[in-house]
Scaffold this motif. Structure first.
Motif, PDB file in Angstrom:
ATOM      1  N   HIS A 104       0.823  -1.202   0.000  1.00 45.24           N
ATOM      2  CA  HIS A 104       0.000   0.000   0.000  1.00 45.24           C
ATOM      3  C   HIS A 104       0.861   1.259   0.000  1.00 45.24           C
ATOM      4  O   HIS A 104       2.067   1.235   0.263  1.00 45.24           O
ATOM      5  CB  HIS A 104      -0.909   0.016   1.236  1.00 45.24           C
ATOM      6  N   GLY A 105       0.192   2.380  -0.279  1.00 41.60           N
ATOM      7  CA  GLY A 105       0.789   3.699  -0.155  1.00 41.60           C
ATOM      8  C   GLY A 105       0.034   4.470   0.912  1.00 41.60           C
ATOM      9  O   GLY A 105      -0.219   3.972   1.989  1.00 41.60           O
ATOM     10  N   HIS A 106      -0.296   5.752   0.608  1.00 42.15           N
ATOM     11  CA  HIS A 106      -1.198   6.588   1.409  1.00 42.15           C
ATOM     12  C   HIS A 106      -0.574   7.174   2.672  1.00 42.15           C
ATOM     13  O   HIS A 106      -0.723   8.362   2.945  1.00 42.15           O
ATOM     14  CB  HIS A 106      -2.461   5.802   1.758  1.00 42.15           C
ATOM     15  N   GLU A 107       0.095   6.367   3.466  1.00 40.73           N
ATOM     16  CA  GLU A 107       0.726   6.840   4.701  1.00 40.73           C
ATOM     17  C   GLU A 107       2.200   7.123   4.429  1.00 40.73           C
ATOM     18  O   GLU A 107       2.983   6.210   4.123  1.00 40.73           O
ATOM     19  CB  GLU A 107       0.596   5.792   5.807  1.00 40.73           C
ATOM     20  N   ILE A 108       2.584   8.404   4.531  1.00 41.18           N
ATOM     21  CA  ILE A 108       3.956   8.786   4.203  1.00 41.18           C
ATOM     22  C   ILE A 108       4.921   8.269   5.264  1.00 41.18           C
ATOM     23  O   ILE A 108       4.717   8.461   6.459  1.00 41.18           O
ATOM     24  CB  ILE A 108       4.079  10.318   4.069  1.00 41.18           C
ATOM     25  N   VAL A 109       5.974   7.633   4.786  1.00 40.98           N
ATOM     26  CA  VAL A 109       7.034   7.112   5.652  1.00 40.98           C
ATOM     27  C   VAL A 109       8.376   7.525   5.061  1.00 40.98           C
ATOM     28  O   VAL A 109       8.507   7.710   3.846  1.00 40.98           O
ATOM     29  CB  VAL A 109       6.963   5.573   5.765  1.00 40.98           C
ATOM     30  N   PRO A 110       9.407   7.700   5.893  1.00 38.29           N
ATOM     31  CA  PRO A 110      10.706   8.122   5.372  1.00 38.29           C
ATOM     32  C   PRO A 110      11.391   7.062   4.519  1.00 38.29           C
ATOM     33  O   PRO A 110      12.208   7.380   3.646  1.00 38.29           O
ATOM     34  CB  PRO A 110      11.519   8.439   6.633  1.00 38.29           C
ATOM     35  N   ALA A 111      11.069   5.806   4.772  1.00 43.00           N
ATOM     36  CA  ALA A 111      11.620   4.683   4.004  1.00 43.00           C
ATOM     37  C   ALA A 111      10.566   3.591   3.978  1.00 43.00           C
ATOM     38  O   ALA A 111       9.702   3.518   4.861  1.00 43.00           O
ATOM     39  CB  ALA A 111      12.908   4.176   4.644  1.00 43.00           C
ATOM     40  N   PRO A 112      10.600   2.714   2.980  1.00 42.15           N
ATOM     41  CA  PRO A 112       9.592   1.650   2.910  1.00 42.15           C
ATOM     42  C   PRO A 112       9.513   0.847   4.208  1.00 42.15           C
ATOM     43  O   PRO A 112      10.536   0.568   4.844  1.00 42.15           O
ATOM     44  CB  PRO A 112      10.084   0.782   1.744  1.00 42.15           C
ATOM     45  N   VAL A 113       8.290   0.505   4.582  1.00 48.19           N
ATOM     46  CA  VAL A 113       8.036  -0.247   5.809  1.00 48.19           C
ATOM     47  C   VAL A 113       7.720  -1.685   5.441  1.00 48.19           C
ATOM     48  O   VAL A 113       6.776  -1.944   4.687  1.00 48.19           O
ATOM     49  CB  VAL A 113       6.870   0.375   6.602  1.00 48.19           C
ATOM     50  N   PHE A 114       8.498  -2.621   5.974  1.00 50.13           N
ATOM     51  CA  PHE A 114       8.287  -4.044   5.707  1.00 50.13           C
ATOM     52  C   PHE A 114       7.847  -4.731   6.999  1.00 50.13           C
ATOM     53  O   PHE A 114       8.622  -4.841   7.952  1.00 50.13           O
ATOM     54  CB  PHE A 114       9.575  -4.697   5.189  1.00 50.13           C
ATOM     55  N   ARG A 115       6.593  -5.145   7.017  1.00 44.25           N
ATOM     56  CA  ARG A 115       6.082  -5.929   8.126  1.00 44.25           C
ATOM     57  C   ARG A 115       5.542  -7.245   7.589  1.00 44.25           C
ATOM     58  O   ARG A 115       5.336  -7.394   6.385  1.00 44.25           O
ATOM     59  CB  ARG A 115       5.000  -5.155   8.885  1.00 44.25           C
ATOM     60  N   ARG A 116       5.295  -8.164   8.490  1.00 46.43           N
ATOM     61  CA  ARG A 116       4.872  -9.484   8.045  1.00 46.43           C
ATOM     62  C   ARG A 116       3.565  -9.441   7.279  1.00 46.43           C
ATOM     63  O   ARG A 116       3.337 -10.216   6.357  1.00 46.43           O
ATOM     64  CB  ARG A 116       4.722 -10.407   9.268  1.00 46.43           C
ATOM     65  N   ASN A 117       2.672  -8.511   7.671  1.00 49.91           N
ATOM     66  CA  ASN A 117       1.343  -8.485   7.060  1.00 49.91           C
ATOM     67  C   ASN A 117       1.157  -7.343   6.059  1.00 49.91           C
ATOM     68  O   ASN A 117       0.128  -7.286   5.384  1.00 49.91           O
ATOM     69  CB  ASN A 117       0.258  -8.392   8.132  1.00 49.91           C
TER      70      ASN A 117
END
Length: 258
Positions: free
Chosen positions: A213-226
């Motif tokens: 997904h996108g939409h929520e701005i983060v400084p770097a890509p977020v990798f979580r299990r789900n």
């Protein structure tokens, strides 16, 4: 055209039609562009170079939505997406919350004043050649909506209306914003798919799919299990992110790496 209310429209994401996925061997998922034509050119060049190097048998590009608003070249971004057709390289375009608001402005402009004044709609409308007074009380919103429809090329309107809510490939589900962890997969709201933040972002619920997904701005890509979040705030950071998924695993391309 009467729009379906996205807040009440439900769908079973497991049944989303994704014909491009049937033979796909590699997915390039592109995050929120928001009118940054320069970054779109750059990330597309990286995708082409990566395909030439890796030579996947059947690559597909999936754009996660929010093509317009905030950046300086929303209209040109849409033109680029309409024109940049490569034989043998299918493309899937999802609808973001900003495209949803744009379409709603054509039908119910008084419900979309904040979109125009606070969330980048003014930039998009001006990109289509419309003049908007600085003072909100000087704006005739119904007239502005009518003028927008008159200025909007038919091909652009067809593009906005054709955007999909989701894309399914193997064990991955691509949406603009996320899923509502308080609902089952067959009772997801299209509104949540384009707008949700919490409780999705902090949820550890395991889905049959890993959500990209996108939409929520983060400084770097977020990798979580789900889930994997790839909106790196291109319009203000200069970093547009593309997630690459194939049998070898995951990697990212980024305009910040140029």
């Amino acid at each position: 055209m009467t729009l379906i209310d996205p807040k009440t429209a439900l769908l079973d994401v497991r049944l989303v039609s994704s014909p491009e996925a049937e033979a796909a061997t590699c997915i390039y998922a592109v995050g929120d562009i928001h009118g940054r034509l320069d970054l779109l050119h750059a990330i597309q060049a990286q995708i082409v170079a990566d395909i030439a190097e890796r030579q996947p048998q059947r690559p597909v590009i999936c754009y996660l939505g929010d093509y317009v608003d905030r950046g300086p070249h929303s209209v040109e971004v849409v033109e680029r997406l309409l024109d940049a057709k490569t034989p043998g390289l299918p493309r899937v375009f999802l609808k973001g919350n900003h495209e949803e608001r744009l379409l709603e402005f054509l039908e119910t402009p008084l419900d979309c004043i904040s979109w125009c004044l606070k969330y980048g709609g003014r930039d998009t409308l001006q990109g289509y050649g419309l003049s908007i007074p600085d003072q909100a009380d000087a704006i005739d919103w119904h007239r502005l909506s009518a003028d927008f429809r008159a200025a909007l090329p038919d091909a652009h309107l067809a593009f906005y209306r054709s955007l999909r809510p989701a894309f399914v490939w193997r064990d991955f589900l691509f949406v603009h914003a996320g899923l509502n962890p308080e609902r089952e997969l067959d009772q997801q709201s299209e509104y949540d798919l384009r707008w949700i933040r919490e409780p999705f972002l902090s949820s550890d619920r395991e889905w049959p799919f890993r959500v990209v997904h996108g939409h929520e701005i983060v400084p770097a890509p977020v990798f979580r299990r789900n889930r994997i979040g790839i909106d790196t705030g291109a319009y203000r950071s200069g970093r547009l992110t593309c997630l690459v998924i194939d049998d070898s695993g995951l990697k990212t391309l980024s305009t910040a790496d140029r």
